[in-house]
Design a protein around this motif. Structure first.
Motif, PDB file in Angstrom:
ATOM      1  N   SER A  47       0.718  -1.087  -0.054  1.00 46.93           N
ATOM      2  CA  SER A  47       0.066  -0.003  -0.131  1.00 46.93           C
ATOM      3  C   SER A  47       0.731   1.143   0.099  1.00 46.93           C
ATOM      4  N   GLU A  48       0.528   2.067  -0.583  1.00 46.86           N
ATOM      5  CA  GLU A  48       1.212   3.560  -0.767  1.00 46.86           C
ATOM      6  C   GLU A  48       0.230   4.553  -0.959  1.00 46.86           C
ATOM      7  N   PRO A  49       0.813   5.928  -0.410  1.00 50.40           N
ATOM      8  CA  PRO A  49      -0.172   7.018  -0.636  1.00 50.40           C
ATOM      9  C   PRO A  49      -0.822   7.592  -1.983  1.00 50.40           C
ATOM     10  N   GLY A  50      -1.985   7.534  -1.918  1.00 51.94           N
ATOM     11  CA  GLY A  50      -2.399   7.988  -3.384  1.00 51.94           C
ATOM     12  C   GLY A  50      -2.023   9.567  -3.905  1.00 51.94           C
ATOM     13  N   GLY A  54      -5.080  11.800   2.250  1.00 54.33           N
ATOM     14  CA  GLY A  54      -5.527  10.695   2.833  1.00 54.33           C
ATOM     15  C   GLY A  54      -6.211   9.444   2.093  1.00 54.33           C
ATOM     16  N   TRP A  55      -5.698   9.298   0.870  1.00 55.79           N
ATOM     17  CA  TRP A  55      -5.979   8.411  -0.163  1.00 55.79           C
ATOM     18  C   TRP A  55      -4.843   7.402   0.116  1.00 55.79           C
ATOM     19  N   THR A  56      -5.340   6.161  -0.018  1.00 55.82           N
ATOM     20  CA  THR A  56      -4.317   4.919   0.024  1.00 55.82           C
ATOM     21  C   THR A  56      -4.447   4.094  -1.057  1.00 55.82           C
ATOM     22  N   VAL A  57      -3.364   3.911  -1.996  1.00 50.12           N
ATOM     23  CA  VAL A  57      -3.611   2.850  -3.155  1.00 50.12           C
ATOM     24  C   VAL A  57      -3.000   1.581  -2.564  1.00 50.12           C
ATOM     25  N   TYR A  58      -3.886   0.452  -2.869  1.00 50.18           N
ATOM     26  CA  TYR A  58      -3.556  -0.853  -2.600  1.00 50.18           C
ATOM     27  C   TYR A  58      -3.159  -1.755  -3.641  1.00 50.18           C
ATOM     28  N   THR A  59      -2.297  -2.589  -3.689  1.00 50.71           N
ATOM     29  CA  THR A  59      -1.973  -3.401  -4.761  1.00 50.71           C
ATOM     30  C   THR A  59      -1.950  -4.823  -4.283  1.00 50.71           C
ATOM     31  N   PHE A  60      -2.858  -5.470  -5.102  1.00 53.02           N
ATOM     32  CA  PHE A  60      -3.055  -6.973  -4.749  1.00 53.02           C
ATOM     33  C   PHE A  60      -2.628  -7.905  -6.006  1.00 53.02           C
ATOM     34  N   SER A  61      -2.126  -9.237  -5.596  1.00 51.70           N
ATOM     35  CA  SER A  61      -1.936 -10.029  -6.754  1.00 51.70           C
ATOM     36  C   SER A  61      -3.115 -10.431  -7.215  1.00 51.70           C
TER      37      SER A  61
END
Length: 261
Positions: A47-50, A54-61
């Protein structure tokens, strides 16, 4: 530059204290903080800041859609070392996982149904066109030929109703999985069925698919026609009413009039 600020005097909490020197109290042990890595969803990557505050970017396989719906492990709620902030972070992570999983599941369910739907919609449009064309022939049908043309019209009516019923049966399945997808992903994140159809080369912009409630019985309508069947039934009723008006104006009480009753 150091992030600390030197103080000239010790902080005074406002409580009386002895003036004589005393042995410094041992520092309080730092509260235990949980290692959240054991609670991450199996598909979680990072996860990293968007771009927005206040936004977060999530990465999933990649999800296949066959996995169970992502849910925070029950052990999290029994772990006293998990802070409120960590609970909130895990909740956001699993919400993002559920949205991503739901999109994969929706595509998995929708693609085969959409391929089945294409020929059914084509069959319906052809049946509807034949119904309209058969009715228009009455404008050129001699009086002595109305009986034969009425038979052709009733055949076209039956074919149109059958095609509409076949379509509604498939449309209900699409409406149901679309409703489940919205419930899991939320209205803002849910995929549009027409866009999913476009992904596999299908143009569904004209397809008649109601909300799932349009296909279900209710306390008001225990038995009711499905949306497209109801529509074509209304078209047929209008056509028949027009023919009855003509028969009445012509003073015709023969087979043509009785057949339209």
């Amino acid at each position: 530059m150091s992030g600390t600020i030197p103080l000239k005097h010790p902080l005074d909490p406002g409580l009386p204290r002895r003036q004589e020197a005393t042995e410094p109290a041992p520092p309080a042990p730092a509260p235990a903080v949980a290692d959240l890595s054991k609670y991450h969803h199996p598909h979680y990557v990072r996860s990293e800041p968007g771009q927005h505050e206040g936004w977060t970017v999530y990465t999933f396989s990649p999800f296949t859609g066959r996995e169970p719906e992502p849910e925070i492990p029950s052990a999290v709620y029994d772990d006293k070392t998990v802070t409120w902030e960590q609970h909130r972070a895990l909740g956001a992570q699993y919400e993002a996982a559920r949205i991503t999983w739901s999109k994969a599941r929706f595509r998995l369910q929708a693609h085969p149904l959409l391929r089945q739907a294409a020929p059914l919609w084509e069959a319906w449009t052809q049946a509807q066109a034949e119904l309209h064309a058969t009715f228009k022939v009455f404008w050129q049908t001699p009086d002595g030929s109305w009986r034969a043309q009425l038979l052709r019209l009733t055949d076209a009516e039956q074919a149109a109703k059958k095609a509409a019923a076949a379509w509604d049966g498939l449309a209900e399945k699409l409406a149901r999985i679309a409703d489940e997808h919205v419930r899991a992903a939320g209205e803002w994140e849910a995929l549009d069925l027409k866009d999913v159809a476009k992904e596999i080369g299908l143009d569904a912009t004209q397809w008649w698919i109601d909300h799932i409630s349009g296909y279900e019985s209710s306390s008001y309508y225990r038995v009711r026609s499905t949306p497209l069947v109801e529509h074509v039934t209304g078209e047929i009723a209008q056509q028949r009413e027009r023919l009855r008006e003509v028969a009445d104006l012509a003073g015709d009480s023969g087979l043509e009039h009785r057949a339209l009753g």
